[in-house]
Write a protein that holds these residues in place. Sequence first.
Motif, PDB file in Angstrom:
ATOM      1  N   ILE A   1      -0.613  -3.732  -1.127  1.00  0.00           N
ATOM      2  CA  ILE A   1      -0.047  -2.555  -1.700  1.00  0.00           C
ATOM      3  C   ILE A   1       1.005  -2.741  -2.355  1.00  0.00           C
ATOM      4  N   ARG A   2       1.021  -2.347  -3.951  1.00  0.00           N
ATOM      5  CA  ARG A   2       1.998  -3.017  -4.877  1.00  0.00           C
ATOM      6  C   ARG A   2       3.282  -2.065  -4.408  1.00  0.00           C
ATOM      7  N   ILE A   3       4.501  -2.650  -4.163  1.00  0.00           N
ATOM      8  CA  ILE A   3       5.779  -1.932  -3.732  1.00  0.00           C
ATOM      9  C   ILE A   3       6.389  -1.175  -4.738  1.00  0.00           C
ATOM     10  N   ASP A   4       6.235  -1.750  -6.181  1.00  0.00           N
ATOM     11  CA  ASP A   4       6.727  -1.273  -7.161  1.00  0.00           C
ATOM     12  C   ASP A   4       5.927   0.035  -7.644  1.00  0.00           C
ATOM     13  N   GLY A   5       4.578  -0.080  -7.075  1.00  0.00           N
ATOM     14  CA  GLY A   5       3.887   1.083  -7.394  1.00  0.00           C
ATOM     15  C   GLY A   5       4.296   2.403  -6.477  1.00  0.00           C
ATOM     16  N   LEU A   6       4.677   2.058  -5.207  1.00  0.00           N
ATOM     17  CA  LEU A   6       5.471   2.945  -4.239  1.00  0.00           C
ATOM     18  C   LEU A   6       6.586   3.779  -4.897  1.00  0.00           C
TER      19      LEU A   6
END
Length: 806
Positions: free
Chosen positions: A143-148
């Motif tokens: 899961i991409r954290i910058d996407g969160l």
Amino acid sequence: MSFRMDNASRIRTSDWILSTVCLFSLEVFFFPAVTAALANSKVPAPHNVVLTSFEKPSGQSIWTGGKVVSEHATEGEHSFQIMPGSTAVWQLDDDWSGYRHLKLDVYNPGSVINVGFRVVDGRGQWSWAFEYNVYSGRTTQHIRIDGLANNFGIGEGIDVTKIVKFEVHLTKRYKHDSQTDGIYIDNLRLSNNPTEPFIERDNGRPATDPLMPKPPGFLLPEFPGFEAGYNTFTIDPADYQILAKPDTGRDGRGRALEFKPLSVDRIKIWDAARTFPKTGTYVMEFWAKGPSGSRLVDHSGAKDFAFSTEWTHYSYEFKMAVGQTRRFVLEATNLQGKSVWLDDLVVYLKDGGDSLEPVSTATGAPSVVTYADGICYINEKPTFMLGFFRSKPDALKGTPFNFCAPHELLEPTIQMMDKCAEYGLWTSVNLTATLRAVAPDNVGYFAQKYKNHPALFTYYLCDEPDHRSPSATSEAPVIARATQILKKADPAHPTQALVIPWCASNIYRYRDTVDILSADRYAIKGMKDNNELWTVYRVNMAVKLSATEGQVNIFTPMAGRGITRAESWAQAYMCVAAGAGGIMWFEFNGAQRKWNDFLDLGKELRSIEEFLVGVALERDLTFENDVLPEFTTGSTVLKDFKQIRGIGRAGKDKTALITVNLTPHPAENVRITAPFLAHADRAAVIFENRTIPVKNGLIVDTYTGLERHVYVVDGLPEGVKQRPVPKVGGPYVTDSGATWRLQTTGKVRGRLAEELARDRFMQSELKKANDLLQKGDKEGACRVLRAVLDRYPDAQDVRERIRVIQ
């Protein structure tokens, strides 16, 4: 992207994109939210930090919805079991900023199963990453954290400095999955490393297989047997899988093709019509096995074979005349919830002789494709890609279009590739059937065959790998593995994939698995008042913001559905304004209905190619007086919608500002501040035969609905130098124009509570001011806005609103 995708999925795509739009200002939505999310907030983090591996006794009390068990662990001796149809919840209090991925190991003892993840911050804000089709066996999910932090490019994200809850949502198992057990998760960790490639064998040993020998008179499939998955054939999406796992062949080696039903009773594969090069009697033969009572129907030859539970050889003969075509359609029926297997399928001339497989006759040096800063270079020339899926080389010859993409699900013929080489066009090799069959270790076959072809542009790894249907899925680690292998086998050609942006997290999930990511957003309505077309821009921005290492976006908008000229121009310029490195419409036949319009658009874009491939100039580019108080899009009403978007580009000795109105509504006296134009006092508005004043980088202009304006001035801004030609292997990010670039890299911190409070306050007060204006009370509106300035003196847009009202 294929029309063969079920209509329900298409409807869900549109509904989801519109229903999840942030109801806050789009002024907040795009740039302040992004730059806040990307601000540095902590010291450099180590590459991997384990959050939990279920070894501490307190782990059970933190997690609910499952249980700690002593099996299938990857870190320590314990894992966490989640049963089908359950939701596991982890209560925590942690800071995930400074990391690229949340990773977790998953062991699935049954057939593929769907998993979703929800992450919640301390304010109750949440972000979804869902529709992960988790394969059987052991995998690593990302899961991409910058996407969160920016809700995967679509709006207000979460504060990743304070994560308080992580949820794992597991669907029920498919009807024919005999496994009743759930999944096991372990080793949840924060990581700065990229997506971990899929490993086909547990011991990590490469699973590349030798190809089946070709019999005399060989014709097809492209790679005999099924070592490259069901390459040559394709499928219709449904609840089944077609897999080519290592060591499943009839002799215990190589790969057989498994038709695995999940909730269906029949599975069909089909290929394109094949032209037979010689008159004669041909043989189709294969080996197969399956449950008693199951059958294989060959619709092309009107044959029906009963399966045996043991490997059995089948064959039949058929006559063909030279130039005659035949399409092979094979269907496994009466599966009874069990798999059937095919192996060593070949078609050949009965009398033998030389191979009948087409061989390239193209001349010319092998193409070399590199990229940097989101722009492709072909044979060292910066190139903006324009083309269509399902293209025809003869139709594109001599046009502005240079990308003759094949059918999205089928391999291009070698004759098509040779024509592309002859006409100066570029095309791709399609590996969709190999990656959907989860056979990434054998993608090297394609490099061996095609890497020296002068028309090769990319290896198109998979079409819509994030499809809901398990048959059409290829998970991100599988794509990453294919890219890893192809980079070694052929570093001179990039990899490419196309995702469906109906689930925005998928853009981020697949972004670092390929060099070129495409996304297909179809928002055409065939009407001038299209209020959903703006979503093309939004998806392009998500593709751009997720590309932290110079990767390319070649976007796929719709070319059919009665597209109007205004829609055609607007969606193309929305791609350009969001930094796309090319446009690949779906699809060629749809464009034929408005071919003259597409030719005009292609000529226009090609005439400004030096800017489309130039150094990006974006920092401090702002638009004022372009706000719609309310914008109805689909069933959603957006408040204070920013209509105008754009990008600056440095050419050889000129600078361009390319802008577009995202909406069908006019915008008058829009104030555009473009500091990179400050060296000029006048701009040519090309394609419109007019000029406009520029004062300290400020332009004031008016837009009709969906209109584009392209401003060009002489000279370049200070500090801009031409991008060096990128080399094979990188670097993929240059320092050309770095001082003017929108920063999309850096450590993630998410949006702070103070920022969100300010945004909500501004929204509330601006609505009050707009309501007063509608009643004719200008003084009351200014009084409300002055109170906003008293609280936030740096709110320049509010100051400008007061000036305009007065």
